[in-house]
Design an enzyme around this catalytic site. Structure first.
Site, PDB file in Angstrom:
ATOM      1  N   ASP A  29       1.036  -1.113   0.101  1.00  0.00           N
ATOM      2  CA  ASP A  29      -0.094   0.030   0.023  1.00  0.00           C
ATOM      3  C   ASP A  29       1.060   1.295  -0.141  1.00  0.00           C
ATOM      4  O   ASP A  29       2.165   1.229   0.397  1.00  0.00           O
ATOM      5  CB  ASP A  29      -0.879   0.047   1.115  1.00  0.00           C
ATOM      6  N   HIS A  46       2.355   3.437  -8.923  1.00  0.00           N
ATOM      7  CA  HIS A  46       2.294   1.981  -9.508  1.00  0.00           C
ATOM      8  C   HIS A  46       3.456   1.160  -9.984  1.00  0.00           C
ATOM      9  O   HIS A  46       3.929   0.356  -9.808  1.00  0.00           O
ATOM     10  CB  HIS A  46       1.047   1.939 -10.030  1.00  0.00           C
ATOM     11  N   ASN A  77     -11.055  -2.231  -5.429  1.00  0.00           N
ATOM     12  CA  ASN A  77     -10.129  -1.551  -6.249  1.00  0.00           C
ATOM     13  C   ASN A  77     -10.859  -1.108  -7.627  1.00  0.00           C
ATOM     14  O   ASN A  77     -10.424  -0.151  -8.256  1.00  0.00           O
ATOM     15  CB  ASN A  77      -8.835  -1.979  -6.561  1.00  0.00           C
TER      16      ASN A  77
HETATM   17  C1  IPE Z   1      -1.314   0.201  -3.579  1.00  0.00           C
HETATM   18  O1  IPE Z   1      -0.990   1.647  -3.536  1.00  0.00           O
HETATM   19  C2  IPE Z   1      -1.773  -0.339  -4.655  1.00  0.00           C
HETATM   20  C3  IPE Z   1      -3.126  -0.721  -4.888  1.00  0.00           C
HETATM   21  C4  IPE Z   1      -3.955  -0.631  -4.156  1.00  0.00           C
HETATM   22  C5  IPE Z   1      -3.278  -1.234  -6.188  1.00  0.00           C
HETATM   23  P1  IPE Z   1      -2.398   2.672  -3.395  1.00  0.00           P
HETATM   24  O2  IPE Z   1      -2.759   2.953  -4.848  1.00  0.00           O
HETATM   25  O3  IPE Z   1      -3.507   2.355  -2.570  1.00  0.00           O
HETATM   26  O4  IPE Z   1      -1.646   3.904  -2.810  1.00  0.00           O
HETATM   27  P2  IPE Z   1      -2.393   4.788  -1.572  1.00  0.00           P
HETATM   28  O5  IPE Z   1      -2.896   4.021  -0.647  1.00  0.00           O
HETATM   29  O6  IPE Z   1      -3.490   5.649  -2.385  1.00  0.00           O
HETATM   30  O7  IPE Z   1      -1.322   5.875  -1.441  1.00  0.00           O
HETATM   31  C1  IPE Z   2      -5.201  -2.711  -0.090  1.00  0.00           C
HETATM   32  O1  IPE Z   2      -5.087  -1.356  -0.396  1.00  0.00           O
HETATM   33  C2  IPE Z   2      -5.532  -3.262  -1.637  1.00  0.00           C
HETATM   34  C3  IPE Z   2      -3.952  -3.517  -2.089  1.00  0.00           C
HETATM   35  C4  IPE Z   2      -2.795  -3.114  -1.537  1.00  0.00           C
HETATM   36  C5  IPE Z   2      -3.926  -4.170  -3.568  1.00  0.00           C
HETATM   37  P1  IPE Z   2      -6.113  -0.169  -0.515  1.00  0.00           P
HETATM   38  O2  IPE Z   2      -5.553   1.153  -0.609  1.00  0.00           O
HETATM   39  O3  IPE Z   2      -7.033  -0.460  -1.697  1.00  0.00           O
HETATM   40  O4  IPE Z   2      -6.961  -0.389   0.845  1.00  0.00           O
HETATM   41  P2  IPE Z   2      -7.890   0.986   1.585  1.00  0.00           P
HETATM   42  O5  IPE Z   2      -8.806   1.503   0.757  1.00  0.00           O
HETATM   43  O6  IPE Z   2      -6.773   1.941   1.858  1.00  0.00           O
HETATM   44  O7  IPE Z   2      -8.207   0.243   2.760  1.00  0.00           O
HETATM   45 MG    MG Z   3      -4.083   2.356  -0.773  1.00  0.00          MG
END
Ligand code: IPE
Ligand code: IPE
Ligand code: MG
Length: 264
Positions: A29, A46, A77
């Site tokens: 995350d 990403h 997601n």
């Molecule tokens: C994790 O990073 C990747 C996925 C969930 C696919 P995020 O895209 O959730 O990054 P933040 O949490 O918005 O910083």
């Molecule tokens: C969890 O991250 C999913 C992945 C890392 C793929 P999210 O960024 O989607 O989770 P929330 O929304 O902060 O709980």
């Molecule tokens: Mg996230």
């Protein structure tokens, strides 16, 4: 894994702890925030996240893990802007196309967990190819949680069992934890010993709810693109200092013994 059966492993001096977990789950995350804090678009976070994943797999091999499960896309997601979802699908495709051969060469078996049916045919074909090519590898299993949601997985298992009960193939009285677990996507994979989440958030976000019943948790304040070998080693070191009890009374001196060993 019950106390006493945890394998003691040498880690070639990379970390000082002896208790290396067999199975680590990682909630990768913080890609978006990593990018935003640098004035970059989220996709750049990403992209860097994929590089961190590559490094994490290499480190997991060096540390001697048996299973590494990475949460790469949750069923929730899909609620992100369509451009971001498209970017994430593209990155998965590229990751498999670019890295599959190398993963196979170094002996990694790939398993995918999550809902396959609703994915595009080209992605499904790639996921199948990754599993088929690496099926017989034994060095480490990389479990990719893609379009994964633990509640959906549990509901799916309940549906599959209910169908068999309705057909008279299963006696409801025989449904125990082991039977239930064999209907989950993770059938045959041992429960995670340790779950690491980056980005400072302290939640599971629908990841391995059933399987994490006795997992240890380590929450790291850094964002996923900054997760490196050192951060991984520090999480494993923290794990090694934990005393797992599995509902029993444990051995109260374990943590002290560990501290005695690592502190000068
Ligand atoms: C994790 O990073 C990747 C996925 C969930 C696919 P995020 O895209 O959730 O990054 P933040 O949490 O918005 O910083
Ligand atoms: C969890 O991250 C999913 C992945 C890392 C793929 P999210 O960024 O989607 O989770 P929330 O929304 O902060 O709980
Ligand atoms: Mg996230």
């Amino acid at each position: 894994m019950p106390e006493g059966t945890t394998q003691e492993r040498e880690t070639a001096g990379k970390i000082r702890a002896a208790d290396v977990p067999a199975h680590v789950g990682v909630i990768m995350d913080g890609n978006g925030r990593w990018a935003a804090s640098r004035g970059l678009p989220r996709i750049e976070g990403h992209r860097r996240g994929v590089e961190a994943l590559r490094a994490a797999v290499r480190a997991a091999l060096d540390f001697g893990l048996d299973y590494l499960t990475v949460y790469s896309f949750s069923v929730e997601n899909w609620s992100r802007p369509v451009e971001e979802v498209t970017d994430l699908m593209g990155l998965l495709k590229r990751f498999i196309r670019n890295d599959l051969k190398e993963l196979h060469k170094v002996g990694v078996r790939v398993r995918i967990i999550g809902v396959r049916e609703s994915l595009s045919p080209d992605i499904r074909a790639l996921l199948d190819e990754a599993e088929d090519l690496t099926r017989d590898n034994t060095r480490m299993t990389l479990v990719v949680a893609f379009n994964y949601g633990s509640r959906q997985e549990i509901a799916g298992a309940a549906r599959a069992i209910a169908r068999k009960v309705a057909q008279g193939l299963i006696d409801p009285e025989t449904i125990d934890e082991q039977c239930f677990a064999s209907y989950l996507d993770t059938a045959g994979i041992p429960d995670p010993d340790l779950i690491i989440r980056t980005s400072g958030e302290q939640r599971l976000s629908n990841f391995l709810l059933w399987q994490a019943a006795y997992a240890e948790f380590v929450f790291l304040p850094l964002h996923w693109p900054d997760f490196d070998r050192q951060a991984f080693a520090s999480a494993l070191t923290e794990f090694a200092s934990r005393e797992r009890r599995f509902g029993g009374v444990g051995s109260p001196s374990k943590k002290q013994r560990f501290l005695d060993r690592i502190l000068p």
